[in-house]
Scaffold this active site. Structure first.
Site, mmCIF file in Angstrom:
data_model
loop_
_atom_site.group_PDB
_atom_site.id
_atom_site.type_symbol
_atom_site.label_atom_id
_atom_site.label_comp_id
_atom_site.label_asym_id
_atom_site.label_seq_id
_atom_site.Cartn_x
_atom_site.Cartn_y
_atom_site.Cartn_z
ATOM 1 N N ASP A 85 -0.300 -9.651 -8.956
ATOM 2 C CA ASP A 85 -0.092 -8.574 -7.980
ATOM 3 C C ASP A 85 0.827 -7.508 -8.587
ATOM 4 O O ASP A 85 1.901 -7.838 -9.104
ATOM 5 C CB ASP A 85 0.552 -9.194 -6.730
ATOM 6 C CG ASP A 85 0.621 -8.234 -5.562
ATOM 7 O OD1 ASP A 85 -0.222 -7.327 -5.472
ATOM 8 O OD2 ASP A 85 1.531 -8.422 -4.709
ATOM 9 N N GLU A 130 -4.649 0.837 -9.317
ATOM 10 C CA GLU A 130 -4.038 1.515 -8.163
ATOM 11 C C GLU A 130 -3.892 3.019 -8.386
ATOM 12 O O GLU A 130 -3.530 3.477 -9.462
ATOM 13 C CB GLU A 130 -2.656 0.908 -7.862
ATOM 14 C CG GLU A 130 -1.960 1.613 -6.683
ATOM 15 C CD GLU A 130 -0.747 0.875 -6.156
ATOM 16 O OE1 GLU A 130 -0.755 -0.362 -6.139
ATOM 17 O OE2 GLU A 130 0.204 1.555 -5.744
ATOM 18 N N ASN A 136 1.915 -10.706 2.345
ATOM 19 C CA ASN A 136 3.014 -11.403 1.689
ATOM 20 C C ASN A 136 4.171 -11.641 2.672
ATOM 21 O O ASN A 136 4.469 -12.768 3.045
ATOM 22 C CB ASN A 136 3.490 -10.561 0.472
ATOM 23 C CG ASN A 136 4.548 -11.264 -0.345
ATOM 24 O OD1 ASN A 136 4.928 -12.394 -0.062
ATOM 25 N ND2 ASN A 136 5.038 -10.607 -1.374
ATOM 26 N N THR A 137 4.760 -10.555 3.149
ATOM 27 C CA THR A 137 5.965 -10.658 3.985
ATOM 28 C C THR A 137 5.764 -11.549 5.212
ATOM 29 O O THR A 137 6.657 -12.314 5.591
ATOM 30 C CB THR A 137 6.396 -9.242 4.443
ATOM 31 O OG1 THR A 137 6.527 -8.416 3.287
ATOM 32 C CG2 THR A 137 7.707 -9.276 5.187
HETATM 33 P P1 13P Z 1 3.147 -7.198 2.820
HETATM 34 O O1 13P Z 1 4.325 -7.897 2.215
HETATM 35 O O2 13P Z 1 3.531 -6.024 3.600
HETATM 36 O O3 13P Z 1 2.279 -8.148 3.566
HETATM 37 O O4 13P Z 1 2.285 -6.632 1.608
HETATM 38 C C1 13P Z 1 1.730 -7.507 0.669
HETATM 39 C C2 13P Z 1 1.100 -6.794 -0.462
HETATM 40 O O5 13P Z 1 0.586 -5.711 -0.321
HETATM 41 C C3 13P Z 1 1.089 -7.452 -1.767
HETATM 42 O O6 13P Z 1 0.771 -6.582 -2.794
#
Ligand code: 13P
Length: 287
Positions: free
Chosen positions: A84, A135, A231-232
């Site tokens: 990522d 990106e 992720n968060t």
């Molecule tokens: P969030 O942490 O806002 O869910 O985003 C995750 C993300 O885009 C990982 O690249």
């Protein structure tokens, strides 16, 4: 079954749903995501930031753990192991370590440099049977030290990067890593529409999946988004469940301090979050 992410995302694009990228941090996270994907017969992408890779002692450790766990849990759904927001050097390390997919985030470079480096990494990834995400524009907020100003991507630049042979494209459309602030203006759907038109059939990636409401998710999928990163939200639900366990004093009762017991509510919370995302993104039963 460890695979690259190309086919699963083309199927998602054609079937009008999105595959979740869930970022992993450790063994518990990985197990929770893999088991939920298998239970719900959903394809999934395990996202690893450079910071998380470092935390787990390196990309080679991550690959060894994911490969072994995929095998020992008998996972039959398609799983991609994806870097990522990779740097140029990080991408090369993940190719060596045996990841199945990489993201090169060249969004902070001038467009010509982004094109040059992306082109080189496309060749490297494809030579090794891996998929590659690039990106344009940037994702607002901060993730593991990667900071973005949230510039909305230019459709012409997106078309240039998409034409380099990448497998999927992340375009900044007002999305933000982390929790969305109360005064957030929402996703720039007009920009997404232009990008989708300019880039043809390439699967688009929506970063910042935490907390996005259902109607935005559905609209984004309709406009070409086939991969949504989360992720968060798993971190928040894990932390809340762990806090509850400790505040209720459960770590002090019996052998409640045993890490396998102490971490169990958090793992269950990650599984629940994954389930909600797979259902929301429409990937359940699409393995
Ligand atoms: P969030 O942490 O806002 O869910 O985003 C995750 C993300 O885009 C990982 O690249």
């Amino acid at each position: 079954m460890l695979v690259n992410a190309t086919e699963m995302l083309q199927k998602a694009r054609d079937g009008h749903y999105a595959v979740a990228q869930i970022n992993i941090n450790n063994l518990e996270w990985t197990k929770a995501v893999l088991e939920t994907a298998q239970e719900l017969q959903s394809p999934v992408i395990l996202g690893v930031s450079e910071g998380a890779g470092k935390y787990m002692t390196g990309f080679k450790t991550v690959t060894a753990m994911v490969k072994a766990m995929d095998e020992s849990l008998g996972i039959t759904v398609p799983v991609a192991l994806h870097l990522d927001h990779g740097t140029y050097e990080g991408c090369k390390k993940c190719v060596e370590a045996g990841f199945t997919s990489i993201m090169f985030d060249g969004s902070h470079f001038p467009i010509d440099e982004n094109i040059e480096k992306t082109t080189e990494l496309v060749n490297l990834a494809h030579k090794n049977g891996m998929s590659i995400e690039a990106e344009v524009g940037s994702i607002g907020g901060e993730e593991d030290g990667v900071v973005g100003m949230g510039e909305v991507a230019d459709a012409d630049e997106c078309a240039k990067i998409a034409s380099l042979g990448i497998d999927f494209l992340a375009a900044g459309i007002g999305n933000i890593h982390g929790v969305y602030p109360a005064n957030w203006k929402g996703l720039a759907f007009d920009a997404l529409e232009k990008i989708h038109k300019a880039t043809g059939s390439i699967p688009l990636v929506l970063h910042g999946g935490t907390g996005l409401p259902e109607e935005m998710i559905k609209k984004a999928i309709n406009l070409g988004v086939s991969k949504i990163n989360v992720n968060t939200e798993c971190q928040l639900t894990f932390a809340a469940a762990t806090r509850k366990y400790i505040e209720e004093g459960k770590d002090k009762a019996g052998k409640g301090f045993d890490p396998r017991k102490l971490l169990a509510p958090g793992v269950a919370a990650i599984k629940q979050t994954c389930k909600e995302k797979f259902e929301l993104f429409g990937s359940v039963g699409k393995a």
